[in-house]
Design a protein around this motif. Structure first.
Motif, mmCIF file in Angstrom:
data_model
loop_
_atom_site.group_PDB
_atom_site.id
_atom_site.type_symbol
_atom_site.label_atom_id
_atom_site.label_comp_id
_atom_site.label_asym_id
_atom_site.label_seq_id
_atom_site.Cartn_x
_atom_site.Cartn_y
_atom_site.Cartn_z
ATOM 1 N N GLN A 257 3.388 -8.104 8.812
ATOM 2 C CA GLN A 257 2.941 -6.729 8.572
ATOM 3 C C GLN A 257 4.195 -5.864 8.630
ATOM 4 O O GLN A 257 4.996 -5.995 9.562
ATOM 5 N N CYS A 258 4.349 -4.977 7.649
ATOM 6 C CA CYS A 258 5.576 -4.197 7.534
ATOM 7 C C CYS A 258 5.251 -2.733 7.266
ATOM 8 O O CYS A 258 4.188 -2.404 6.744
ATOM 9 N N VAL A 259 6.190 -1.875 7.612
ATOM 10 C CA VAL A 259 6.077 -0.445 7.347
ATOM 11 C C VAL A 259 7.417 0.028 6.796
ATOM 12 O O VAL A 259 8.465 -0.535 7.129
ATOM 13 N N ASP A 260 7.367 1.017 5.927
ATOM 14 C CA ASP A 260 8.622 1.515 5.374
ATOM 15 C C ASP A 260 9.411 2.258 6.454
ATOM 16 O O ASP A 260 9.028 2.293 7.620
ATOM 17 N N TYR A 261 10.509 2.863 6.059
ATOM 18 C CA TYR A 261 11.400 3.495 7.031
ATOM 19 C C TYR A 261 10.828 4.754 7.665
ATOM 20 O O TYR A 261 11.478 5.396 8.478
ATOM 21 N N THR A 262 9.590 5.094 7.324
ATOM 22 C CA THR A 262 8.901 6.175 8.014
ATOM 23 C C THR A 262 8.767 5.849 9.496
ATOM 24 O O THR A 262 8.626 6.737 10.331
ATOM 25 N N TYR A 263 8.865 4.579 9.818
ATOM 26 C CA TYR A 263 8.831 4.123 11.216
ATOM 27 C C TYR A 263 9.759 4.985 12.078
ATOM 28 O O TYR A 263 9.389 5.422 13.161
ATOM 29 N N TYR B 58 4.025 18.850 -4.176
ATOM 30 C CA TYR B 58 5.175 18.506 -3.343
ATOM 31 C C TYR B 58 4.716 17.469 -2.326
ATOM 32 O O TYR B 58 3.821 17.730 -1.538
ATOM 33 N N GLY B 59 5.267 16.291 -2.385
ATOM 34 C CA GLY B 59 4.909 15.217 -1.466
ATOM 35 C C GLY B 59 6.164 14.580 -0.906
ATOM 36 O O GLY B 59 7.276 15.034 -1.172
ATOM 37 N N TRP B 60 5.976 13.529 -0.155
ATOM 38 C CA TRP B 60 7.143 12.897 0.432
ATOM 39 C C TRP B 60 6.909 11.414 0.702
ATOM 40 O O TRP B 60 5.786 10.957 0.797
ATOM 41 N N TYR B 61 7.995 10.689 0.768
ATOM 42 C CA TYR B 61 8.021 9.306 1.214
ATOM 43 C C TYR B 61 9.472 8.982 1.577
ATOM 44 O O TYR B 61 10.398 9.690 1.174
ATOM 45 N N ILE B 62 9.659 7.950 2.350
ATOM 46 C CA ILE B 62 11.000 7.514 2.736
ATOM 47 C C ILE B 62 11.187 6.129 2.147
ATOM 48 O O ILE B 62 10.435 5.211 2.463
ATOM 49 N N GLN C 78 0.868 -1.181 0.000
ATOM 50 C CA GLN C 78 0.000 0.000 0.000
ATOM 51 C C GLN C 78 0.901 1.226 0.000
ATOM 52 O O GLN C 78 1.589 1.480 0.993
ATOM 53 N N GLN C 79 0.936 1.959 -1.096
ATOM 54 C CA GLN C 79 1.792 3.134 -1.188
ATOM 55 C C GLN C 79 1.005 4.368 -0.790
ATOM 56 O O GLN C 79 -0.147 4.528 -1.180
ATOM 57 N N ASN C 80 1.647 5.231 -0.023
ATOM 58 C CA ASN C 80 1.006 6.433 0.500
ATOM 59 C C ASN C 80 1.879 7.648 0.233
ATOM 60 O O ASN C 80 2.368 8.271 1.161
ATOM 61 N N PHE C 81 2.103 7.977 -1.019
ATOM 62 C CA PHE C 81 2.924 9.136 -1.351
ATOM 63 C C PHE C 81 2.348 10.382 -0.693
ATOM 64 O O PHE C 81 1.158 10.665 -0.804
ATOM 65 N N GLY C 82 3.201 11.095 0.025
ATOM 66 C CA GLY C 82 2.769 12.319 0.684
ATOM 67 C C GLY C 82 2.066 12.065 1.992
ATOM 68 O O GLY C 82 1.540 12.978 2.611
ATOM 69 N N ARG C 83 2.050 10.845 2.433
ATOM 70 C CA ARG C 83 1.404 10.484 3.693
ATOM 71 C C ARG C 83 2.460 9.942 4.640
ATOM 72 O O ARG C 83 3.643 10.103 4.436
ATOM 73 N N GLN C 84 2.015 9.238 5.641
ATOM 74 C CA GLN C 84 2.960 8.776 6.649
ATOM 75 C C GLN C 84 3.323 7.309 6.489
ATOM 76 O O GLN C 84 3.077 6.492 7.361
ATOM 77 N N GLY C 85 3.898 6.950 5.394
ATOM 78 C CA GLY C 85 4.497 5.650 5.240
ATOM 79 C C GLY C 85 3.740 4.637 4.420
ATOM 80 O O GLY C 85 2.532 4.526 4.498
ATOM 81 N N ASP C 86 4.501 3.916 3.613
ATOM 82 C CA ASP C 86 3.973 2.784 2.871
ATOM 83 C C ASP C 86 3.908 1.589 3.808
ATOM 84 O O ASP C 86 4.697 1.472 4.749
#
Length: 180
Positions: free
Chosen positions: A95-101, A170-174, A28-36
């Motif tokens: 269950q996993c989360v990107d480096y936004t963790y 302008y968005g963000w992801y890690i 589940q990709q969440n560009f501009g949100r708080q983590g994939d």
């Protein structure tokens, strides 16, 4: 003729690709949100008295499409669950989360006047000092004034990008390349 996707799955640097059926993951990709986020199922056919592998919380995980040489997901296992399917078969539901963790685990603050969005984000990431790089931060518009009042790093970045989006996209992801 279409190419059949082929994947490589590394958990803590160990290749567990042979334990993951091709259709047993979702991202589940969440560009501009708080983590994939991602979920994976791995199967372990036990041939001895012990499992062939054990997945623990906060182990790193990287899924790569080997045909394209592209990382599809990189992050951390947050909630591994062991399911005994049969006496000699274990299913791991991950269950996993990107480096936004890491950006969710630190509080930052500051007042920024007349700086570009990218400069503010770089300053915030440097202040947070949680092992993230700013190598991929793209130039952004100038923000007249913004106050970051004790927010998580991800919350602060979201606030900066929201203000920057008033004049441009302008968005963000890690991603996996943003870890030191």
């Amino acid at each position: 003729m279409a190419t059949v996707p082929s994947y490589s799955l590394l958990i803590n640097g160990v290749d567990l690709s042979s334990h993951m059926p091709q259709s047993s993951f979702s991202i589940q990709q969440n560009f501009g949100r708080q983590g994939d986020t991602a979920s994976f199922s791995l199967y372990d056919e036990i041939t001895t008295t012990a499992p062939n592998f054990v997945v623990k919380p906060l182990q790193s995980i990287v899924l790569t499409d080997t045909n394209l040489g592209t990382v599809m997901f990189g992050g951390l296992v947050t909630n591994p669950k062991w399911v005994q399917e049969a006496p000699n078969l274990i299913r791991w539901d991950l269950q996993c989360v990107d480096y936004t963790y890491y950006a969710n685990k630190i509080i930052v603050h500051g007042i920024f006047v007349g700086q570009t969005a990218d400069a503010i984000i770089k300053d915030l990431v440097t202040l947070a000092n949680v092992g993230l790089t700013t190598n991929n931060v793209q130039p952004g518009p100038t923000i007249d004034r913004i106050k970051i009042n004790y927010l998580t790093l991800s919350g602060a970045i979201s606030k900066v990008t929201k203000m920057a989006t008033q004049s441009t996209n302008y968005g963000w992801y890690i991603d996996e390349t943003d870890r030191k």
